[in-house]
Design a protein around this motif. Sequence first.
Motif, PDB file in Angstrom:
ATOM      1  N   UNK A 289       0.814  -1.218   0.000  1.00  0.00           N
ATOM      2  CA  UNK A 289       0.000   0.000   0.000  1.00  0.00           C
ATOM      3  C   UNK A 289       0.853   1.275   0.000  1.00  0.00           C
ATOM      4  N   UNK A 290       2.017   1.264   0.693  1.00  0.00           N
ATOM      5  CA  UNK A 290       2.929   2.407   0.662  1.00  0.00           C
ATOM      6  C   UNK A 290       4.062   2.142  -0.314  1.00  0.00           C
ATOM      7  N   UNK A 291       4.411   3.148  -1.089  1.00  0.00           N
ATOM      8  CA  UNK A 291       5.636   3.104  -1.886  1.00  0.00           C
ATOM      9  C   UNK A 291       6.727   3.770  -1.048  1.00  0.00           C
ATOM     10  N   UNK A 292       7.966   3.276  -1.087  1.00  0.00           N
ATOM     11  CA  UNK A 292       8.994   3.845  -0.212  1.00  0.00           C
ATOM     12  C   UNK A 292       9.302   5.315  -0.486  1.00  0.00           C
ATOM     13  N   UNK A 293       9.120   5.781  -1.715  1.00  0.00           N
ATOM     14  CA  UNK A 293       9.357   7.204  -1.991  1.00  0.00           C
ATOM     15  C   UNK A 293       8.347   8.064  -1.243  1.00  0.00           C
ATOM     16  N   UNK A 294       7.085   7.617  -1.231  1.00  0.00           N
ATOM     17  CA  UNK A 294       6.032   8.352  -0.516  1.00  0.00           C
ATOM     18  C   UNK A 294       6.299   8.317   0.979  1.00  0.00           C
ATOM     19  N   UNK A 295       6.594   7.120   1.500  1.00  0.00           N
ATOM     20  CA  UNK A 295       6.854   6.980   2.929  1.00  0.00           C
ATOM     21  C   UNK A 295       8.056   7.818   3.360  1.00  0.00           C
ATOM     22  N   UNK A 296       9.123   7.794   2.558  1.00  0.00           N
ATOM     23  CA  UNK A 296      10.322   8.552   2.903  1.00  0.00           C
ATOM     24  C   UNK A 296      10.016  10.043   2.991  1.00  0.00           C
ATOM     25  N   UNK A 297       9.218  10.542   2.054  1.00  0.00           N
ATOM     26  CA  UNK A 297       8.895  11.975   2.032  1.00  0.00           C
ATOM     27  C   UNK A 297       7.960  12.344   3.192  1.00  0.00           C
TER      28      UNK A 297
ATOM     29  N   UNK B  68      22.191  11.753  -1.893  1.00  0.00           N
ATOM     30  CA  UNK B  68      21.654  12.462  -3.049  1.00  0.00           C
ATOM     31  C   UNK B  68      21.884  11.608  -4.282  1.00  0.00           C
ATOM     32  N   UNK B  69      21.089  11.865  -5.314  1.00  0.00           N
ATOM     33  CA  UNK B  69      21.240  11.127  -6.587  1.00  0.00           C
ATOM     34  C   UNK B  69      21.205   9.618  -6.349  1.00  0.00           C
ATOM     35  N   UNK B  70      20.190   9.200  -5.589  1.00  0.00           N
ATOM     36  CA  UNK B  70      20.068   7.794  -5.188  1.00  0.00           C
ATOM     37  C   UNK B  70      19.574   6.941  -6.350  1.00  0.00           C
ATOM     38  N   UNK B  71      20.305   5.866  -6.627  1.00  0.00           N
ATOM     39  CA  UNK B  71      19.911   4.910  -7.659  1.00  0.00           C
ATOM     40  C   UNK B  71      19.850   3.523  -7.029  1.00  0.00           C
ATOM     41  N   UNK B  72      18.792   2.782  -7.356  1.00  0.00           N
ATOM     42  CA  UNK B  72      18.583   1.456  -6.738  1.00  0.00           C
ATOM     43  C   UNK B  72      17.932   0.541  -7.760  1.00  0.00           C
TER      44      UNK B  72
ATOM     45  N   UNK C 256      17.619   9.840  -7.797  1.00  0.00           N
ATOM     46  CA  UNK C 256      16.580  10.543  -7.030  1.00  0.00           C
ATOM     47  C   UNK C 256      17.206  11.233  -5.826  1.00  0.00           C
ATOM     48  N   UNK C 257      16.850  12.489  -5.628  1.00  0.00           N
ATOM     49  CA  UNK C 257      17.298  13.242  -4.460  1.00  0.00           C
ATOM     50  C   UNK C 257      16.091  13.759  -3.691  1.00  0.00           C
ATOM     51  N   UNK C 258      16.008  13.383  -2.437  1.00  0.00           N
ATOM     52  CA  UNK C 258      14.945  13.859  -1.536  1.00  0.00           C
ATOM     53  C   UNK C 258      15.473  15.055  -0.742  1.00  0.00           C
ATOM     54  N   UNK C 259      14.712  16.155  -0.772  1.00  0.00           N
ATOM     55  CA  UNK C 259      15.013  17.322   0.062  1.00  0.00           C
ATOM     56  C   UNK C 259      13.705  17.907   0.566  1.00  0.00           C
TER      57      UNK C 259
END
Length: 364
Positions: A92-100, A157-161, A171-174
């Motif tokens: 139900x959660x995507x990790x990008x959403x949860x991280x933000x 920063x500039x995370x690739x997986x 991807x960079x989260x700020x």
Amino acid sequence: MSCEDIKFAYWVPNVSGGLVISKIEQRTSWDIEYNRKLAQIAENSGFEYALSQIRFTAGYGADNQHEPMLFSAAILEATKKLKLITAILPGPWHPAVAAKQLATLDHVSGGRTAVNIVSGWFSGEFRAIGEPWLDHDERYRRSEEFIQVLKGVWTQNNFTFRGNFYQFNDYTLKPKPLQQPHPEIFQGGSSRAARDMASRVSDWYFTNGNTPEGHQTQIDDIREKAKQNGHAVKIGVNAFVIARDTEEEAQSVLKEIIDKADPQAVGGFAHEVKNAGAASPEGEGNWAQSTLEDLVQYNDGFKTNLIGTPLQIAERIVNLKRLGVDLVLCGFLHFQEEVAYFGEKILPLVRDLEKERHKTSATG
């Protein structure tokens, strides 16, 4: 035994029905005003953490469920010190959403957020919302990737997986979370897959209630595996606390809880969780060895045996610490009044016993 004081958390009742599948009176409410007041009582009583539960569908006495991320935010706004552990489900959660979400929550709370990654035990819940129900060990593989992504997004920063379940491209989260290196990551489970995952990636491992011998076996196993991986993991233990002025009163409450259990609801819950527990290849997942009486409390909390007088409970808590437990996750019948009683009657005894043992260790 660790020199650090053992820590305490409580289950946030953001789900209706309390923490026992019983028709006994529970002076506990799942509404936000009750929970705001409870959180203030808890932090003033010496609790450091609270765990907001995740449920998507009704069942087994839990007819209503508030979403844990928003509920945690409301509790954080009402408190100053308490750290909120938000339970979330990969799928139900995507990790990008949860991280933000969690990074934002960390900022607005002044660094008081944590997360509990729940791999899933209720197949009907996944089917109801159209999410695939993965095989047991696949659920843990997905959760491990989820945690790897959270850590990566929060610290790089500039995370690739490139995983089997998640892919990220530059991807960079700020902003990143306030807490460094990142908010604490909890997980649960008793299976081989769960313990192995914790020994590689999690900060904390929650185990269901158990006997002292059962806890010792699990703790020794996970700590040895973590050491081999160059990792460290702390241990949290679930317990349903029944503290009364006499042992007879406490045992009478336990008997009433079990006598008034809802057999149909307990049976339905038992069917679901035993299927989940037995689905692990070695058949040792959560609840695999639980009796119907154990399952009146969702996470085997009676087994930990924090049932009795304040002194009896304090002595058992300090014994848990001797086994390697770092945190006790507490459930109660009447949360507000019993959390206050715990803080007044039990926690000071625990701290006194800890000091005595530290002195004995230092002079021994």
